[in-house]
Structure formats: structure tokens, C-alpha cells
Design a protein around this motif. Structure first.
Motif, PDB file in Angstrom:
ATOM      1  N   ALA A   1       0.832  -1.206   0.000  1.00  0.00           N
ATOM      2  CA  ALA A   1       0.000   0.000   0.000  1.00  0.00           C
ATOM      3  C   ALA A   1       0.862   1.249   0.000  1.00  0.00           C
ATOM      4  O   ALA A   1       0.568   2.221  -0.682  1.00  0.00           O
ATOM      5  CB  ALA A   1      -0.914  -0.006   1.227  1.00  0.00           C
ATOM      6  N   LEU A   2       1.933   1.221   0.779  1.00  0.00           N
ATOM      7  CA  LEU A   2       2.790   2.399   0.853  1.00  0.00           C
ATOM      8  C   LEU A   2       3.493   2.656  -0.457  1.00  0.00           C
ATOM      9  O   LEU A   2       3.596   3.798  -0.909  1.00  0.00           O
ATOM     10  CB  LEU A   2       3.827   2.217   1.969  1.00  0.00           C
ATOM     11  CG  LEU A   2       3.298   2.203   3.408  1.00  0.00           C
ATOM     12  CD1 LEU A   2       4.432   1.919   4.364  1.00  0.00           C
ATOM     13  CD2 LEU A   2       2.631   3.516   3.756  1.00  0.00           C
TER      14      LEU A   2
ATOM     15  N   ASN B   1       0.955   3.432  -3.453  1.00  0.00           N
ATOM     16  CA  ASN B   1       0.287   4.707  -3.257  1.00  0.00           C
ATOM     17  C   ASN B   1       1.289   5.759  -2.808  1.00  0.00           C
ATOM     18  O   ASN B   1       0.997   6.608  -1.987  1.00  0.00           O
ATOM     19  CB  ASN B   1      -0.827   4.588  -2.211  1.00  0.00           C
ATOM     20  CG  ASN B   1      -1.969   3.728  -2.700  1.00  0.00           C
ATOM     21  OD1 ASN B   1      -2.413   3.901  -3.825  1.00  0.00           O
ATOM     22  ND2 ASN B   1      -2.431   2.808  -1.879  1.00  0.00           N
TER      23      ASN B   1
ATOM     24  N   THR C   1       0.036   9.428  -2.848  1.00  0.00           N
ATOM     25  CA  THR C   1      -1.367   9.640  -2.537  1.00  0.00           C
ATOM     26  C   THR C   1      -1.611  10.350  -1.226  1.00  0.00           C
ATOM     27  O   THR C   1      -2.706  10.317  -0.705  1.00  0.00           O
ATOM     28  CB  THR C   1      -2.096   8.295  -2.500  1.00  0.00           C
ATOM     29  OG1 THR C   1      -1.550   7.503  -1.441  1.00  0.00           O
ATOM     30  CG2 THR C   1      -1.942   7.550  -3.798  1.00  0.00           C
ATOM     31  N   ALA C   2      -0.596  10.981  -0.630  1.00  0.00           N
ATOM     32  CA  ALA C   2      -0.809  11.614   0.658  1.00  0.00           C
ATOM     33  C   ALA C   2      -1.845  12.724   0.556  1.00  0.00           C
ATOM     34  O   ALA C   2      -1.812  13.535  -0.337  1.00  0.00           O
ATOM     35  CB  ALA C   2       0.503  12.175   1.184  1.00  0.00           C
TER      36      ALA C   2
ATOM     37  N   VAL D   1      -8.325   8.328   2.603  1.00  0.00           N
ATOM     38  CA  VAL D   1      -6.881   8.277   2.396  1.00  0.00           C
ATOM     39  C   VAL D   1      -6.209   7.385   3.424  1.00  0.00           C
ATOM     40  O   VAL D   1      -5.339   6.570   3.091  1.00  0.00           O
ATOM     41  CB  VAL D   1      -6.287   9.699   2.430  1.00  0.00           C
ATOM     42  CG1 VAL D   1      -4.775   9.650   2.325  1.00  0.00           C
ATOM     43  CG2 VAL D   1      -6.849  10.528   1.292  1.00  0.00           C
TER      44      VAL D   1
ATOM     45  N   HIS E   1      -4.119   4.055   2.586  1.00  0.00           N
ATOM     46  CA  HIS E   1      -2.727   3.858   2.987  1.00  0.00           C
ATOM     47  C   HIS E   1      -2.542   2.600   3.833  1.00  0.00           C
ATOM     48  O   HIS E   1      -1.464   2.005   3.852  1.00  0.00           O
ATOM     49  CB  HIS E   1      -2.241   5.070   3.774  1.00  0.00           C
ATOM     50  CG  HIS E   1      -1.940   6.253   2.914  1.00  0.00           C
ATOM     51  ND1 HIS E   1      -1.770   7.514   3.416  1.00  0.00           N
ATOM     52  CD2 HIS E   1      -1.785   6.370   1.574  1.00  0.00           C
ATOM     53  CE1 HIS E   1      -1.511   8.355   2.425  1.00  0.00           C
ATOM     54  NE2 HIS E   1      -1.519   7.671   1.300  1.00  0.00           N
TER      55      HIS E   1
ATOM     56  N   PHE F   1      -6.873   7.569  -2.574  1.00  0.00           N
ATOM     57  CA  PHE F   1      -6.137   8.821  -2.773  1.00  0.00           C
ATOM     58  C   PHE F   1      -6.997   9.928  -3.363  1.00  0.00           C
ATOM     59  O   PHE F   1      -6.539  11.079  -3.447  1.00  0.00           O
ATOM     60  CB  PHE F   1      -4.932   8.582  -3.678  1.00  0.00           C
ATOM     61  CG  PHE F   1      -5.241   7.986  -5.007  1.00  0.00           C
ATOM     62  CD1 PHE F   1      -5.620   8.785  -6.071  1.00  0.00           C
ATOM     63  CD2 PHE F   1      -5.159   6.616  -5.212  1.00  0.00           C
ATOM     64  CE1 PHE F   1      -5.915   8.236  -7.314  1.00  0.00           C
ATOM     65  CE2 PHE F   1      -5.440   6.059  -6.443  1.00  0.00           C
ATOM     66  CZ  PHE F   1      -5.829   6.875  -7.498  1.00  0.00           C
TER      67      PHE F   1
ATOM     68  N   HIS G   1       3.892  13.341   2.373  1.00  0.00           N
ATOM     69  CA  HIS G   1       2.540  13.892   2.422  1.00  0.00           C
ATOM     70  C   HIS G   1       2.526  15.414   2.531  1.00  0.00           C
ATOM     71  O   HIS G   1       1.488  16.043   2.316  1.00  0.00           O
ATOM     72  CB  HIS G   1       1.751  13.273   3.568  1.00  0.00           C
ATOM     73  CG  HIS G   1       2.329  13.483   4.938  1.00  0.00           C
ATOM     74  ND1 HIS G   1       3.669  13.419   5.220  1.00  0.00           N
ATOM     75  CD2 HIS G   1       1.720  13.758   6.124  1.00  0.00           C
ATOM     76  CE1 HIS G   1       3.862  13.635   6.496  1.00  0.00           C
ATOM     77  NE2 HIS G   1       2.696  13.855   7.073  1.00  0.00           N
TER      78      HIS G   1
ATOM     79  N   TYR H   1      -3.997  14.040   9.533  1.00  0.00           N
ATOM     80  CA  TYR H   1      -3.265  13.972   8.271  1.00  0.00           C
ATOM     81  C   TYR H   1      -1.761  14.106   8.488  1.00  0.00           C
ATOM     82  O   TYR H   1      -0.954  13.361   7.930  1.00  0.00           O
ATOM     83  CB  TYR H   1      -3.790  15.079   7.363  1.00  0.00           C
ATOM     84  CG  TYR H   1      -2.780  15.686   6.422  1.00  0.00           C
ATOM     85  CD1 TYR H   1      -2.380  15.028   5.277  1.00  0.00           C
ATOM     86  CD2 TYR H   1      -2.236  16.940   6.700  1.00  0.00           C
ATOM     87  CE1 TYR H   1      -1.459  15.596   4.420  1.00  0.00           C
ATOM     88  CE2 TYR H   1      -1.313  17.510   5.850  1.00  0.00           C
ATOM     89  CZ  TYR H   1      -0.931  16.839   4.717  1.00  0.00           C
ATOM     90  OH  TYR H   1      -0.015  17.403   3.876  1.00  0.00           O
TER      91      TYR H   1
ATOM     92  N   TRP I   1       0.966   9.451   8.469  1.00  0.00           N
ATOM     93  CA  TRP I   1       1.944   8.920   7.512  1.00  0.00           C
ATOM     94  C   TRP I   1       3.315   8.668   8.145  1.00  0.00           C
ATOM     95  O   TRP I   1       3.886   7.586   7.955  1.00  0.00           O
ATOM     96  CB  TRP I   1       2.042   9.859   6.314  1.00  0.00           C
ATOM     97  CG  TRP I   1       2.925   9.353   5.227  1.00  0.00           C
ATOM     98  CD1 TRP I   1       4.209   9.734   4.944  1.00  0.00           C
ATOM     99  CD2 TRP I   1       2.623   8.323   4.273  1.00  0.00           C
ATOM    100  NE1 TRP I   1       4.715   9.043   3.888  1.00  0.00           N
ATOM    101  CE2 TRP I   1       3.761   8.168   3.455  1.00  0.00           C
ATOM    102  CE3 TRP I   1       1.499   7.538   4.042  1.00  0.00           C
ATOM    103  CZ2 TRP I   1       3.799   7.242   2.417  1.00  0.00           C
ATOM    104  CZ3 TRP I   1       1.538   6.618   3.007  1.00  0.00           C
ATOM    105  CH2 TRP I   1       2.678   6.482   2.203  1.00  0.00           C
TER     106      TRP I   1
ATOM    107  N   LEU J   1       3.069   5.474  10.115  1.00  0.00           N
ATOM    108  CA  LEU J   1       3.005   4.287   9.261  1.00  0.00           C
ATOM    109  C   LEU J   1       4.392   3.913   8.727  1.00  0.00           C
ATOM    110  O   LEU J   1       4.786   2.744   8.743  1.00  0.00           O
ATOM    111  CB  LEU J   1       2.049   4.533   8.094  1.00  0.00           C
ATOM    112  CG  LEU J   1       0.578   4.204   8.286  1.00  0.00           C
ATOM    113  CD1 LEU J   1      -0.215   4.608   7.058  1.00  0.00           C
ATOM    114  CD2 LEU J   1       0.387   2.719   8.579  1.00  0.00           C
TER     115      LEU J   1
END
Length: 720
Positions: free
Chosen positions: A6-7, A10, A13-14, A44, A48, A58, A161, A325, A329, A332
Motif C-alpha cells: 500500500a505504501l 500509493n 497519494t498523501a 486516504v 494507505h 487517494f 505527504h 493527516y 503517515w 506508518l
């Protein structure tokens, strides 16, 4: 699905910063917009985390840009109506106290996460990411890196992001000034300003959307640049300009339109399965869907999406969405670096945990500063606070660079030498022997067996990423264009020509090829393009047909059969999916027949072909592994049987088998000689990432490559 997938898939896609009103106009608060912000950020975050059936999470990026354009434009218009003017000082002061302290907090915390959890090989890049993020330039840094060979297959940035926040701030450097100018013109002409404001927004949106349509399908950097994103913010601005008119829409019409907009956003998140091409032809769906919710939600009332979006849980998430937000990220990425690939459940747990620092940041940093009476009454002070946050964060990022400087180890050179320059190459004196220690029988040599410790490692793992073929000038074509770039190495006036053609896996052999050309009186012509093999046909890039690769190949083939006809064509490449019957082939088996037709066609035209079998792929970044395990290097030694046929090697073997005029050169035994692939051989680090060899190790393979190439090259006298 693993979080790593996913990371990486994407990686662009932040979600952008969900900007909220810096002040509330009496009676203007809309719970449905707060809830819509929550829906966008949840899309989002779930995307993620690798949640199945949500590949297009995204699209939240488009939703947030629309909301931001609506809210900020509405505030500016309200101020103009109330005061007859717009104070730029007050506007930027509101944004500074609202955004910068929270962002600075997360940036500094990210440096701590990097120090404790990320490999040292990523520290330098993270430090520069902090500087770029603090200065609202992260989107341009991401755009440049998206076109850089050196960043192919690299782990995503822990701060990527912040690109979206940079886009917004760059837009708001332009839009308030344009709005003031249009308001002044309307006042001078004594006419309504709505038409002028819409005209101004159209002057931004139409060129921006047109440019996005043109460049997004082929240029990966288009995802990040402000010029392709401004139209989404302008759409939100247009809704704000026409808000009074839209509020009079009959409820029977407004409610279905608003619900249709919300459904469009959700369907987009489910059906759009790749970020390739964004923000081009697929982006109007979520963008216009979000605009419909914002535009008609007020007139629809409780008959519209406000029935759902106005619920307290969604509004609570919407309230902390900016901090959520910012935090999710980095957490993660840190978790993935520390624990390895996370399951979807594990990733969801990390995302859920990010609500804790997000809530604390919201209550103890965002709100106190946003509501500070002294900062509200003294805009200059608010600007000073914001400037202090930016400058201090950038300085700390620069200081963090000092921790990322490679540490000298006994017997390890601190500077990478032996880089190729146009017209010649030189190897550093006293380089470690590398592949030379393997002797004539690498598979039986004890020197190729992995050990836990070695006397020296060259280049240092912290700088290994830059140990690639260095060329004077720009000798490679990026993904976005089909322009053929040609460079000459070896002996430019030699009568014997070798053409080295392909992607970065062909380019990586240049240090050895150039060295051989100097010694054997050859001329080398280099043609390379990012992520593009030398093949007649269409390969896939990011789920789409790679059209610029096909065009580049046609031009290169014409050159090789014309003015640059070589005595030997030397090719190599990674593995690729091919485009078959309007869709990507289900596996990589179609590549071998396509390569076979390409090479056979060149032989039929009188050009012999040599194929360098692709080196084994590893499932992790080798310099990172070595940097973490200097005293346990066997942890970085995967089974040969597992990595041997990853990459393009198997397709090369199948394509070359029994094909007259095509010669397969396989140096795998000198790259992975034992049952487990040693990360360091003869004191030299073998890989600079998970699939590219270091230039230093390639140089030590030159004698073996020479033994394979010399019988294939015609023997001619030197330059005449």
C-alpha cells in the motif's frame, strides 16, 4: 495485503492539508463540510492501510483541495464585503498561526522517529525533506525525485505527504492577489464582481486542467506540481463565488445533486485503481463530486448528505483531520521500517493510534494558537511565530544532516571514486578487489560465501545510493518524454562501435563497458530511458501503456539501423509487464517473445546482439540492511534460489535461447556465487539498492565482461 504494498503503490497519494476556516463567519458553519473532510481523510488513511477494495482512496486529495478552495475564497470574499478590502497581512497571519506550529511539531517529531526507527541510509534524505517541507517546496522535491533513476524502487519518504500542503500555500500566494485586483476593477467599473471573479478563476482553472490532461498520462511528476493542481482549488473557489446563487436552488433539486456528488466520491475511491494519470482525465469525478456536496449541501439541508455528514462522530474526525493527516503517515512509515511489512490489521492499528497525537496536537497546539487573542489582534506577531517555526524547523533539519554523514570504518574509503565521465573513466587507486577475489571459478570460491564481518565495506552503505554510473551531461531520457538522448564514451574516433541500450539495468554496466572501450579501442554509444527496455511493442508503466517508451524505442531503432549502426548491440533490462489486447498482461511471460522478436529483427538487419542477463533482485534494500547489520552481514544474504529469477533474467534466457546472432552473457555467478548471495564481496558492496549494482562492483566485473565481449567484437586497427 501488506502495508508495504500500500505504501509503495500509493507513494503519491498523501492527502493534502484539510484547511479549516481561520475564523467563523456568524451562521456560516456547516457541519456537512466538517463531515466531508472526515470522509476524505478516512478514505486516504484506509487506502494507505491497504484496505481491500479501496484502491482509489487517494481521491481524498481532490476532495480536500475543493474544500480548501471553497473555504478560503469564501473567507476572503466575506472580509472584502465586511471591510471593503482584504488585508494580506491578516490573511497570512491566520494561516501561519493555524498551520505552521502543528506542522513544525510533526516535522520535529518525524526527525525523532527517523533517528530511532529508520535506517541511517534514509537519514540524509529525511533531513532534506524536513527542509523542503518547512519551506513549502516538498511538492517540487517529490516531482524531481519521481523522475530520478536513483529513486526507483526506493522506500517512500516519511514526509512525502507534505507535498499537498505546499501546493495549497503556493496557490494562496497567487489567488488573494488576483482577487484583490479583480475586486478593485469591479469597484472602478461600478459593476458586479461575480463575473470578474469567475473569469479570474477560469484563467487559473482552464490552463491548469488542460495542462493536467496533457502531461499527467506520461509524466509522473505531474501528480505533485502546482500547475496541474490549481484547477481543483479553483473549482472550490468558484463554488464560494456563486454560493449565494446556489443556496437558492430548490431543495428537490439540490438534495439529489448533493447525494450524487457524495456517491461519486465514494465510487471513485472504489473504481479508480491507480494514481497514474492524476490529476488528469479521472480527477474530475471526485473533484466535481466534492464540489456538488459543497455547492448544494446548504440548499439540500437535512434532506441532503448533511443527514450523514453532520453526525457527531464524523464531525469529530473532521475537526482533527489536519493533525490526523500530519501524523498518520510518519507513524506508518516508522512502523513499517521497524516491524517490516505490516498486515492490513496492523496498519489500521497504526492509523488508529495516530489519532492520539493528532488529538493532543489539535487541543494543545492548534486551538490555543488559533484562538489566541493577542495573535489575532497583532497579525505581525502571528507572522513572526510562523516564521520562527519555519526557520527553526529548517535549521534543525540541516543540523540533522550532520548525523547522516557516513562514518569512516577501518580500511573504508570515505569518497566514492571511479565514476564515469564522458570520454573516459578512471578507477580509484587501491580499490578493494571486489569480484576479482572469486577467481576463475566463482561458484566454488570461499570468497563468495557470506560472512558476518568483513574488514572493510566500499562504498559506505550510507552513500551507496550515489554509487551509480556518473555521466557528464544528461545522457538518459526520463519517463515523461520520448526525446532520444545520445552520449558517446570510450574512444570517440574508434572504428569499432558498441551500442549500450536499455533502461537503468543497462545503464548500470557503463563503468565497466567504458573501461573496456578505453582498453580495447572501442567507441561506445549510450541510449537509455527510465523504466524502458529496448523492445518493439508496448510495456506497462503504473498500470498504463508506456507510450513514450514505445516512441523512444522506434527512434532508437531507427538510429541504430542508420547513422549509429553498431558492430555489436549490448542490451539489458529489468522485468516488465506488456500491454496486450487493451490491458496489462496478467504475468510477465509475454515479455520474452517480445524481446525475441526485437533482437531477431536487429540480427536480421545485420546487427549482432549481446544480452547481459539481468542481475538477481533482492526483496530489501541491501545498503540499508548492511548499515543495520555490519556485524551480522549474513542477515543480508538471501537464498540464491529465491532471488535468481526475479527481475528480467528469466525472460532474457527464454528470449535468447537458440536465437542465431544473439549471445547471452550471464555474470550471475560473479554477482551471487554461493547458495546465499553475499552483500559484500572482496570488500565491495554489491548492490546500491535492491536491484542495481554499485558502480564500484560493476567496475570489478570488467575483466569477466571483457572475456565475453571481445570474441563478439570485430578486430580492427585503431583510430585512423
Amino acid at each position: 495485503m501488506a502495508i508495504r504494498t500500500a505504501l509503495w503503490t500509493n507513494a503519491r497519494t498523501a492527502v493534502p492539508a484539510p484547511i479549516k476556516p481561520t475564523q467563523r463567519v456568524p451562521g456560516s458553519f456547516r457541519g456537512d463540510i466538517e463531515g466531508m473532510r472526515a470522509v476524505a481523510v478516512l478514505l486516504v488513511l484506509l487506502g494507505h492501510a491497504g484496505v481491500p477494495y479501496l484502491p482509489g482512496g487517494f481521491v481524498g486529495v481532490d476532495v480536500f483541495f475543493v474544500i480548501s478552495g471553497f473555504l478560503i475564497t469564501g473567507l476572503l470574499i466575506e472580509e472584502f464585503d465586511r471591510r471593503g478590502r482584504i488585508s494580506l497581512t491578516a490573511f497570512y497571519a491566520r494561516r501561519a498561526k493555524r498551520l505552521l506550529p502543528a506542522a513544525a511539531t510533526v516535522l520535529l517529531a518525524t526527525l525523532l522517529l527517523t533517528y530511532f526507527f529508520l535506517p541511517r541510509t534514509r537519514w540524509s534524505a529525511t533531513a532534506w525533506d524536513v527542509v523542503a517541507s518547512a519551506g513549502y517546496a516538498m511538492n517540487w522535491r517529490m516531482a524531481a525525485e519521481s523522475l530520478d533513476y536513483a529513486n526507483v524502487d526506493q522506500a517512500p519518504s516519511i514526509l512525502q505527504h507534505f507535498w499537498s500542503l505546499a501546493v495549497e500555500e503556493q496557490f494562496y500566494l497567487v489567488w488573494p492577489l488576483l482577487l484583490i485586483m479583480l475586486g478593485w476593477i469591479a469597484h472602478r467599473r461600478r459593476r458586479g464582481r461575480t463575473g470578474l471573479l469567475l473569469l479570474g478563476l477560469a484563467l487559473i482553472a482552464l490552463p491548469s486542467f488542460g495542462w493536467a490532461l496533457v502531461v499527467s498520462p506520461t509524466d509522473p511528476s505531474a501528480y505533485y506540481v502546482t500547475t496541474t493542481r490549481m484547477w481543483e482549488l479553483a473549482v472550490g473557489g468558484a463554488v464560494a463565488v456563486t454560493a449565494a446563487w446556489l443556496s437558492r436552488t430548490p431543495r428537490a433539486m439540490a438534495a439529489p445533486l448533493a447525494w450524487a456528488g457524495l456517491v461519486t466520491v465514494g465510487v471513485s475511491a472504489v473504481l479508480i485503481d491507480t494514481e497514474a494519470g492524476f490529476p488528469g482525465s479521472a480527477a474530475p469525478g471526485p473533484t466535481l463530486g466534492a464540489a456538488a456536496v459543497v455547492a448544494f449541501g446548504s440548499a439540500a439541508g437535512r434532506a441532503g448528505p448533511a443527514l450523514l455528514l453532520g453526525q457527531r462522530p464524523l464531525r469529530a474526525v473532521g475537526a482533527i483531520s489536519y493533525s490526523l493527516y500530519l501524523w498518520h503517515w510518519p507513524l506508518l512509515i516508522a512502523a513499517q521500517a521497524h516491524f517490516g511489512d505490516l498486515s492490513t490489521g496492523g496498519a489500521l492499528a497504526v492509523v488508529a493510534a495516530s489519532a492520539i497525537p493528532a488529538t493532543l496536537t489539535y487541543h494543545y497546539i492548534e486551538n490555543p494558537l488559533r484562538r489566541s487573542r493577542s495573535l489575532t489582534e497583532r497579525p505581525i506577531a502571528a507572522l513572526q511565530v510562523g516564521a520562527g517555526c519555519t526557520i527553526a524547523t529548517a535549521l534543525v533539519g540541516l543540523m540533522f544532516l550532520l548525523t547522516a554523514v557516513p562514518t569512516a570504518h577501518p580500511g573504508t574509503p570515505s569518497v566514492i571514486r571511479g565514476q564515469v565521465t564522458s570520454g573516459g573513466s578512471t578507477a580509484a587507486p587501491s580499490l578493494p578487489p571486489g569480484a576479482a577475489v572469486l577467481g576463475s571459478s566463482p561458484r566454488t570460491s570461499r570468497a563468495g560465501v557470506p560472512v558476518d564481518r568483513v574488514a572493510s565495506i566500499y562504498p559506505d552503505p550510507l552513500s551507496a545510493g550515489s554509487d551509480g554510473p556518473r555521466t557528464a551531461g544528461d545522457c538518459g531520457t526520463d519517463q515523461a518524454t520520448a526525446t532520444v538522448k545520445r552520449c558517446v564514451f570510450g574512444r570517440p574516433d574508434a572504428r569499432t562501435t558498441l551500442a549500450l541500450v536499455g533502461d537503468s539495468h543497462a545503464h548500470q554496466w557503463l563503468p565497466a563497458v567504458d573501461q573496456l572501450a578505453q582498453r580495447n579501442n572501442w567507441r561506445v554509444v549510450l541510449y537509455t530511458k527510465a523504466s524502458c527496455p529496448f523492445v518493439q511493442g508496448v510495456v506497462v508503466l503504473a498500470g498504463r501503456p508506456y507510450s513514450t517508451c514505445a516512441e523512444w524505442n522506434r527512434s532508437v531503432r531507427a538510429a541504430l539501423l542508420g547513422a549509429d549502426r553498431p558492430d555489436l548491440l549490448l542490451v539489458s533490462s529489468s522485468a516488465y509487464l506488456t500491454w496486450q489486447d487493451g490491458r496489462p498482461a496478467t504475468d510477465g511471460t509475454a515479455l520474452a517473445p517480445m524481446l525475441r522478436r526485437t533482437w531477431g529483427g536487429m540480427v536480421a538487419e545485420g546487427v549482432p546482439v549481446a544480452v547481459l542477463r539481468d542481475a538477481p533482485y533482492h526483496d530489501r534494500n541491501m545498503p540499508e540492511c548492511v548499515a543495520e547489520n555490519r556485524n551480522r552481514l549474513t542477515r543480508c544474504a538471501p537464498l540464491r534460489s529465491r532471488v535468481l529469477n526475479l527481475g528480467g533474467g528469466l525472460a532474457h534466457e527464454e528470449a535468447a535461447e537458440g536465437l542465431s546472432g544473439v549471445h547471452l552473457i550471464d555474470l550471475t555467478d560473479a554477482i551471487c556465487p554461493a547458495e546465499r548471495c553475499a552483500p559484500v564481496i572482496g570488500g565491495v558492496l554489491v548492490y546500491r539498492d535492491n536491484n542495481h549494482l554499485t558502480a564500484t562492483y560493476v567496475t570489478t566485473l570488467a575483466p569477466r565482461l571483457e572475456a565475453a565481449l571481445r570474441p563478439l567484437m570485430p578486430k580492427r586497427p585503431g583510430p585512423g
